[in-house]
Design a protein around this motif. Structure first.
Motif, PDB file in Angstrom:
ATOM      1  N   LYS A 123     -19.660 -15.953  22.928  1.00  0.00           N
ATOM      2  CA  LYS A 123     -18.326 -16.556  22.936  1.00  0.00           C
ATOM      3  C   LYS A 123     -18.370 -18.050  23.269  1.00  0.00           C
ATOM      4  O   LYS A 123     -17.325 -18.679  23.418  1.00  0.00           O
ATOM      5  N   PRO A 125      -7.352 -10.049  17.620  1.00  0.00           N
ATOM      6  CA  PRO A 125      -8.121 -11.301  17.697  1.00  0.00           C
ATOM      7  C   PRO A 125      -8.781 -11.411  19.071  1.00  0.00           C
ATOM      8  O   PRO A 125      -8.241 -10.937  20.067  1.00  0.00           O
ATOM      9  N   ASP A 126      -9.975 -12.006  19.118  1.00  0.00           N
ATOM     10  CA  ASP A 126     -10.608 -12.334  20.394  1.00  0.00           C
ATOM     11  C   ASP A 126     -10.050 -13.702  20.810  1.00  0.00           C
ATOM     12  O   ASP A 126     -10.428 -14.737  20.246  1.00  0.00           O
ATOM     13  N   ILE A 127      -9.143 -13.687  21.770  1.00  0.00           N
ATOM     14  CA  ILE A 127      -8.431 -14.914  22.178  1.00  0.00           C
ATOM     15  C   ILE A 127      -9.405 -15.948  22.717  1.00  0.00           C
ATOM     16  O   ILE A 127      -9.411 -17.111  22.299  1.00  0.00           O
ATOM     17  N   LEU A 128     -10.260 -15.511  23.627  1.00  0.00           N
ATOM     18  CA  LEU A 128     -11.204 -16.425  24.275  1.00  0.00           C
ATOM     19  C   LEU A 128     -12.148 -17.060  23.264  1.00  0.00           C
ATOM     20  O   LEU A 128     -12.354 -18.276  23.260  1.00  0.00           O
ATOM     21  N   VAL A 140      -7.561  -7.876  27.412  1.00  0.00           N
ATOM     22  CA  VAL A 140      -6.908  -7.792  26.106  1.00  0.00           C
ATOM     23  C   VAL A 140      -7.333  -6.501  25.404  1.00  0.00           C
ATOM     24  O   VAL A 140      -8.521  -6.179  25.384  1.00  0.00           O
ATOM     25  N   ALA A 141      -6.373  -5.784  24.843  1.00  0.00           N
ATOM     26  CA  ALA A 141      -6.706  -4.574  24.085  1.00  0.00           C
ATOM     27  C   ALA A 141      -7.549  -4.973  22.880  1.00  0.00           C
ATOM     28  O   ALA A 141      -7.172  -5.874  22.123  1.00  0.00           O
ATOM     29  N   ASP A 142      -8.710  -4.354  22.711  1.00  0.00           N
ATOM     30  CA  ASP A 142      -9.599  -4.719  21.606  1.00  0.00           C
ATOM     31  C   ASP A 142      -9.009  -4.325  20.252  1.00  0.00           C
ATOM     32  O   ASP A 142      -9.247  -4.985  19.249  1.00  0.00           O
ATOM     33  N   GLY A 183     -14.865 -17.058  31.005  1.00  0.00           N
ATOM     34  CA  GLY A 183     -14.519 -15.687  30.658  1.00  0.00           C
ATOM     35  C   GLY A 183     -14.744 -14.731  31.815  1.00  0.00           C
ATOM     36  O   GLY A 183     -15.382 -15.078  32.818  1.00  0.00           O
ATOM     37  N   PHE A 184     -14.212 -13.536  31.667  1.00  0.00           N
ATOM     38  CA  PHE A 184     -14.437 -12.451  32.617  1.00  0.00           C
ATOM     39  C   PHE A 184     -15.077 -11.299  31.865  1.00  0.00           C
ATOM     40  O   PHE A 184     -14.786 -11.093  30.689  1.00  0.00           O
ATOM     41  N   SER A 199      -9.901 -17.072  31.000  1.00  0.00           N
ATOM     42  CA  SER A 199      -9.451 -15.878  30.283  1.00  0.00           C
ATOM     43  C   SER A 199      -9.701 -14.648  31.138  1.00  0.00           C
ATOM     44  O   SER A 199     -10.764 -14.046  31.083  1.00  0.00           O
ATOM     45  N   CYS A 200      -8.698 -14.304  31.926  1.00  0.00           N
ATOM     46  CA  CYS A 200      -8.834 -13.197  32.877  1.00  0.00           C
ATOM     47  C   CYS A 200      -8.174 -11.924  32.347  1.00  0.00           C
ATOM     48  O   CYS A 200      -8.360 -10.845  32.889  1.00  0.00           O
ATOM     49  N   ALA A 201      -7.390 -12.044  31.286  1.00  0.00           N
ATOM     50  CA  ALA A 201      -6.647 -10.888  30.768  1.00  0.00           C
ATOM     51  C   ALA A 201      -7.585  -9.818  30.219  1.00  0.00           C
ATOM     52  O   ALA A 201      -8.648 -10.128  29.677  1.00  0.00           O
ATOM     53  N   LYS A 217     -22.272 -12.173  26.381  1.00  0.00           N
ATOM     54  CA  LYS A 217     -20.917 -12.699  26.134  1.00  0.00           C
ATOM     55  C   LYS A 217     -20.837 -14.205  26.308  1.00  0.00           C
ATOM     56  O   LYS A 217     -20.166 -14.903  25.543  1.00  0.00           O
TER      57      LYS A 217
HETATM   58  O1  C5P Z   1     -15.916  -8.776  24.936  1.00  0.00           O
HETATM   59  P1  C5P Z   1     -15.073  -8.546  26.139  1.00  0.00           P
HETATM   60  O2  C5P Z   1     -13.709  -8.042  25.818  1.00  0.00           O
HETATM   61  O3  C5P Z   1     -15.712  -7.717  27.209  1.00  0.00           O
HETATM   62  O4  C5P Z   1     -14.932 -10.002  26.764  1.00  0.00           O
HETATM   63  C1  C5P Z   1     -14.178 -10.216  27.901  1.00  0.00           C
HETATM   64  C2  C5P Z   1     -13.630 -11.611  27.908  1.00  0.00           C
HETATM   65  O5  C5P Z   1     -13.043 -11.937  26.643  1.00  0.00           O
HETATM   66  C3  C5P Z   1     -12.527 -11.776  28.909  1.00  0.00           C
HETATM   67  O6  C5P Z   1     -12.575 -13.093  29.397  1.00  0.00           O
HETATM   68  C4  C5P Z   1     -11.270 -11.506  28.074  1.00  0.00           C
HETATM   69  O7  C5P Z   1     -10.140 -12.140  28.634  1.00  0.00           O
HETATM   70  C5  C5P Z   1     -11.644 -12.094  26.736  1.00  0.00           C
HETATM   71  N1  C5P Z   1     -11.043 -11.409  25.559  1.00  0.00           N
HETATM   72  C6  C5P Z   1     -10.054 -12.036  24.799  1.00  0.00           C
HETATM   73  N2  C5P Z   1      -9.542 -11.416  23.698  1.00  0.00           N
HETATM   74  C7  C5P Z   1      -9.971 -10.192  23.332  1.00  0.00           C
HETATM   75  C8  C5P Z   1     -10.954  -9.531  24.089  1.00  0.00           C
HETATM   76  C9  C5P Z   1     -11.463 -10.159  25.205  1.00  0.00           C
HETATM   77  O8  C5P Z   1      -9.659 -13.145  25.147  1.00  0.00           O
HETATM   78  N3  C5P Z   1      -9.436  -9.612  22.250  1.00  0.00           N
END
Ligand code: C5P
Length: 221
Positions: A161, A125-128, A95-97, A142-143, A91-93, A157
């Protein structure tokens, strides 16, 4: 040689930012270029993996031999990841929180607002985490882009996660990270860590894939 270390492994990688519409002409996003994720995908493919790259809006060419799925929003990215069959999830994206609670159908006019204006947001949603806590999850990596207390935040994290590995970079250093071609990171896992010196994202991607593969196959036995 690392030529075939990923042979027979399906890897899904998210890369780039997501973009969350406010109205037909405006959006919320971030500075992620997608370079690190695209380099990870290229390196994993070269090492024999079957790679699916789920990309937010970026202007980068698709690495040779990689299956690319373009998405815009976090919700679309989650749906694409959930539809993907994978052994490893990277999960390198960025993602907008949050996203706007509603998307205005027409362009919001400044004349309709005074000197101040509010925008209501809802959590994405938190994808990871969604993938990592699912039944029979893939090996999740994760990143973490941090501006302070990098190690403490990364380890938090990792635990929260339920990840196997987390790659942390300090984005407050403008020489590395985000739009840069170079990066320096530290990878953390439950009882260890490894530093990677500043280098091109292409070389770093190759070294990271080697570490990922080592941990993945160690765990599988
Ligand atoms: O909590 P944070 O956003 O810093 O965590 C970063 C990690 O979680 C990254 O690997 C990012 O791709 C993933 N992430 C996600 N979905 C989100 C927020 C972060 O997959 N909504």
């Amino acid at each position: 040689s690392t030529e075939n270390i990923w042979q027979g492994t399906r890897i899904t990688i998210t890369a780039g930012p997501t973009r969350e519409a406010i109205d037909p002409v405006r959006y919320i996003s971030n500075h992620s270029s997608g370079k690190m994720g695209f380099e990870l995908a290229a390196a994993a493919r070269k090492m024999g993996a079957e790679v699916t790259l789920i990309a937010g809006p970026v202007s980068l060419p698709t690495p040779t031999g990689v299956t690319r799925i373009d998405v815009v929003t976090a919700e679309q990215m989650l749906a694409a990841v959930q539809a993907s069959s994978m052994d490893v999830f990277i999960s390198c994206a960025a993602v907008a929180d949050y996203r706007p609670a509603t998307v205005a159908e027409q362009k919001i006019k400044k004349e309709a607002n005074g000197e101040e204006s509010q925008l209501a947001l809802v959590k994405n949603p938190d994808i990871l985490k969604t993938i990592a806590v699912s039944a029979q999850p893939p090996f999740c990596i994760g990143f973490a882009a941090e501006t302070e207390n990098v190690k403490a935040h990364a380890l938090d994290k990792l635990k929260r996660k339920q990840l196997k590995l987390i790659v942390a970079n300090n984005v407050s250093d403008s020489r590395i990270g985000f739009n840069s071609n170079d990066n320096a990171v530290t990878v953390y896992w439950q009882n260890g860590e490894q530093d990677f010196a500043p280098q091109s994202k292409a070389l770093l991607a190759s070294e990271l894939n080697q570490l990922f593969a080592q941990h993945y196959f160690e765990l599988r036995g």
